[in-house]
Write an enzyme that holds these catalytic residues in place. Structure first.
Site, PDB file in Angstrom:
ATOM      1  CB  THR B  13      32.499  -1.847  14.941  1.00 22.80           C
ATOM      2  OG1 THR B  13      33.038  -1.460  13.676  1.00 22.80           O
ATOM      3  CG2 THR B  13      32.238  -0.603  15.765  1.00 22.80           C
ATOM      4  NE  ARG B  45      44.803   2.563  16.165  1.00 27.18           N
ATOM      5  CZ  ARG B  45      44.289   3.107  15.069  1.00 27.18           C
ATOM      6  NH1 ARG B  45      45.045   3.894  14.325  1.00 27.18           N
ATOM      7  NH2 ARG B  45      43.054   2.910  14.703  1.00 27.18           N
ATOM      8  CD  GLU B 130      32.669 -12.183  -0.114  1.00 26.68           C
ATOM      9  OE1 GLU B 130      32.496 -11.108  -0.705  1.00 26.68           O
ATOM     10  OE2 GLU B 130      32.684 -13.291  -0.688  1.00 26.68           O
ATOM     11  CB  VAL B 133      34.353  -5.623  -2.370  1.00 25.37           C
ATOM     12  CG1 VAL B 133      33.429  -4.952  -3.379  1.00 25.37           C
ATOM     13  CG2 VAL B 133      35.807  -5.428  -2.770  1.00 25.37           C
ATOM     14  N   GLY B 135      30.872  -5.027   2.112  1.00 31.68           N
ATOM     15  CA  GLY B 135      30.506  -5.507   3.455  1.00 31.68           C
ATOM     16  C   GLY B 135      29.953  -6.911   3.482  1.00 31.68           C
ATOM     17  CB  ILE B 137      27.100  -7.922  -0.755  1.00 31.42           C
ATOM     18  CG1 ILE B 137      26.026  -6.962  -0.263  1.00 31.42           C
ATOM     19  CG2 ILE B 137      26.703  -8.576  -2.066  1.00 31.42           C
ATOM     20  CD1 ILE B 137      25.765  -5.802  -1.223  1.00 31.42           C
ATOM     21  N   GLY B 188      26.975   8.688  12.577  1.00 33.87           N
ATOM     22  CA  GLY B 188      28.039   7.689  12.465  1.00 33.87           C
ATOM     23  C   GLY B 188      28.104   7.007  11.106  1.00 33.87           C
ATOM     24  CE  LYS B 206      33.910  -0.316   0.011  1.00 36.05           C
ATOM     25  NZ  LYS B 206      32.788   0.521   0.508  1.00 36.05           N
TER      26      LYS B 206
END
Lengths: 435, 435
Positions: B13, B45, B130, B133, B135, B137, B188, B206
């Site tokens: 994604t 993959r 970046e 950790v 996402g 932010i 999900g 993190k």
């Protein structure tokens, strides 16, 4: 690498905190930056004042322009403030002389930012101004660098600590605006002449800079719709709370089909929302953008040390860069590619509204108000008329509308006023919709 | 400037959102970066899977190491995940081949970050991470760049969206941990095997990275004290609320005299505090430091687009840099100057504690508990024993202690257990003191 030599103009609380911080952390900074940071020359209005540290290691240069262009500095750190001279001329001279510039001066950036960015670009030097907006919160870096790939839809925030302090205390202690302002002045949170803060101009300067970064438009502080907090009463704050809202002075810039809607005004935000919880002198900024979604940052918006933290971060960015390097342009894209700022008309603003009307309480008053709202197709979310009318036959009515346009609400208020049942002016406060 | 050529390994994604974002904003990005960003080669993959966009413009390179070292790329973007191969070898190969690397891989950084930072430095290339950790932010950039001049005293936050989602729903709907986890899996928000999230390992990875940036120490994920959220019950959440707290899974790293106290565990934070209001999958990080004071950032901690925003920001930083330039080192200071991580003993932790004890309700029970606490010099802030004992003669007792050490509270609990009045295990949740 040779040391990075700094010339600092302005030795108020920020300048003093900066020099102390650079001295006390000299070794750590040299490690992190790969070179020493060295204050070589300084300047301030009053040479004689005791600033709590020894000025003798630094050469004092009386004229800011001579300091800014001195052969003994690599970076000109402008902490004098003010939109015009000496800040303007000295920053311009420094950039033209090939010096990097770090400034905390929002007024200068708001008025001359585009021109200064162009001069920086054409001279291959950096113009860093993290401390100009929201003090210690690194909002400039985040917008200019972290969010480069994002298309911003809205940026908004609490950008003035003085106003937020006053509004927070008005709510906490039921004190009037005037009492809180006097207290803020006593505690050093407000200037002797507080106009610039409480009328929203300071917020507008900062918002103008954020707007340019958000939308790639030229900085246009004068285009911003402006309302300060002087008309906010304890009654407004209490009524807001009762209905689930808190009043904050917000700066908001939204991308719309007809341009940028940028505005500074008191706004209702829902209790329990993150921004409603920002109290006292703290600032907060939220950015809404296509990729990142919603990002919020909060922290100290002012104060010597927090502001010096931002200034020092800007200096360190320059120290870490190496010869031949040119970082991204000051305003996030080349100044020549910035679009003109097109301001969306405030009348086209869409949102909910809080209205507090003082009315002559006689039969038919509510009916006539409701009719006037209906004529503009405005539907109501809440109506509160809890207190009995006073001896003067007057009573307050609080209304919260569903979303409508600013034009519609203004037309409705004009009609209500024309009906002769209002006492004094209506209070109208916009409700800011959060995502 | 020639285009910046990107090789992307991993097309889940995040990879898909990244390529879509780069394509849809190509012109804006070229403006802002001063050069075109061009995806030249890719790898994943499963080549055949439909990812909702056309793969044909990009050359497909089957072997990640060949992609990472290809002459056709300037930047290797590693989005495969996993602490070992192929991520590890391919990132190493890319750096050694003089390619900049952008990765979203927290496990890789936590395990091999120091070594990779050294290789990046000695090859004069950038290692940006970046997205590893929190996402979307931009916490890495803020700590590594904005706060360079600060001496950090504590960094803490909500770093795992899955856990925060589960805890938020447990409170909102009174659902059990197991029900919420099942729901999170269905939606999900949690993996089929959720161990890594709910046991706190993901948060620890993190936190290990943030700890290194905060204190200039080597990354040490295994040193972190670790407790997950699986033992948290609806009773704990309800009791916390009644006493003015909310339970969050926090990662916390504090500078102490005996080293870094880094820990991941469920913690009580006061209702109404900013961090208590961070609900659902949102993440938040607070940094406390000498100059800036307290700075908080909140936003999406995961999700394809938000994570791609961070990856793209890292890529743009490289695009804006110019030949000859080397930005600051990956871990904020040269890897060779990082100090060893010294972990402070958890027994020395000082704080308040929430205790929920199921007791046999007979005369003297409260007296014996109170005596055991007093023996350890622990004073109590609140005691709640509201519900009548059940038919089984049992009753829950909730205690909130004033500040004491972990050793003292553990000794007191051992003694209470020895008195034979406890049923089952005591629940102990630390109270995180906010500034």
């Amino acid at each position: 690498m040779p040391p990075l030599r700094l010339g600092i103009a302005g030795l108020g609380t920020v300048g003093a905190s900066l020099i102390k911080g650079l001295n006390s952390q000299a070794e750590m900074l040299a490690d992190r930056c790969g070179r020493e940071l060295l204050v070589t020359a300084i300047n301030a209005r009053d040479r004689g004042r005791d600033r709590g540290f020894d000025l003798s290691p630094y050469s004092w240069i009386d004229d800011p322009i001579s300091l800014a262009t001195s052969d003994d500095i690599d970076v000109y750190v402008e902490l004098m403030g003010g939109e015009d001279d000496p800040a303007y001329s000295s920053v311009k001279a420094a950039l033209a002389a090939g010096k990097h510039v770090v400034t905390a001066n929002k007024a200068l950036l708001a008025k001359h930012g585009v021109e200064l960015a162009e001069i920086a670009e054409s001279n291959g030097v950096l113009l860093n101004y993290e401390a100009a907006v929201a003090g210690g919160i690194p909002i400039i870096k985040v917008m200019r660098e972290s969010l480069t790939a994002n298309c911003v839809s809205r940026v908004f925030g609490i950008l003035n600590g003085t106003c937020n302090y006053i509004l927070t205390r008005m709510e906490a202690e039921g004190m009037s605006f005037e009492e809180c302002l006097a207290d803020a002045q006593r505690l050093g949170y407000a200037e002797a002449d507080p106009t610039f803060d409480i009328e929203g101009n300071d917020t507008a300067h900062k918002l103008a800079i954020l707007t340019s970064l958000a939308f790639g438009t030229k900085i246009a502080p004068d285009a911003i719709y402006l309302e300060g907090i002087t008309a906010i009463t304890t009654e407004d704050i209490a009524a807001a709370k009762e209905l689930g809202y808190r009043i904050k002075l917000l700066g908001v810039a939204t991308r719309t089909d007809s341009g940028v809607e940028s505005r500074v005004h008191p706004a209702m935000v829902p209790l329990g929302s993150a921004i409603a919880e920002i109290g006292g002198v703290t600032n907060a900024v939220t950015i809404e953008a296509d990729m990142v979604g919603s990002l919020m940052m909060s922290g100290p918006g002012a104060g010597g040390e927090a502001t010096a933290s931002a200034v020092a971060g800007d200096i360190c960015d320059i120290a870490k860069s190496r010869p031949g390097y040119q970082h991204g342009p000051a305003l996030g894209q080349p100044a020549a590619t910035l679009l003109p700022h097109t301001q969306a008309a405030m009348q086209a603003h869409e949102g909910g509204y809080f209205l507090r009307l003082q009315v002559v309480d006689k039969p038919g008053t509510m009916a006539s108000i409701a009719t006037r709202m209906a004529e503009q197709d405005i539907s109501l979310e809440s109506i509160v008329q809890r207190r009995a009318r006073g001896e003067d036959g007057q009573a307050p009515i609080i209304l919260i509308t569903h979303e409508c346009s600013e034009q519609e609400i203004r037309d409705a208020l004009t009609a209500i006023k024309g009906d002769g049942r209002l006492v004094g002016e209506a209070q109208m406060i916009r409700i800011e919709k959060l995502s």
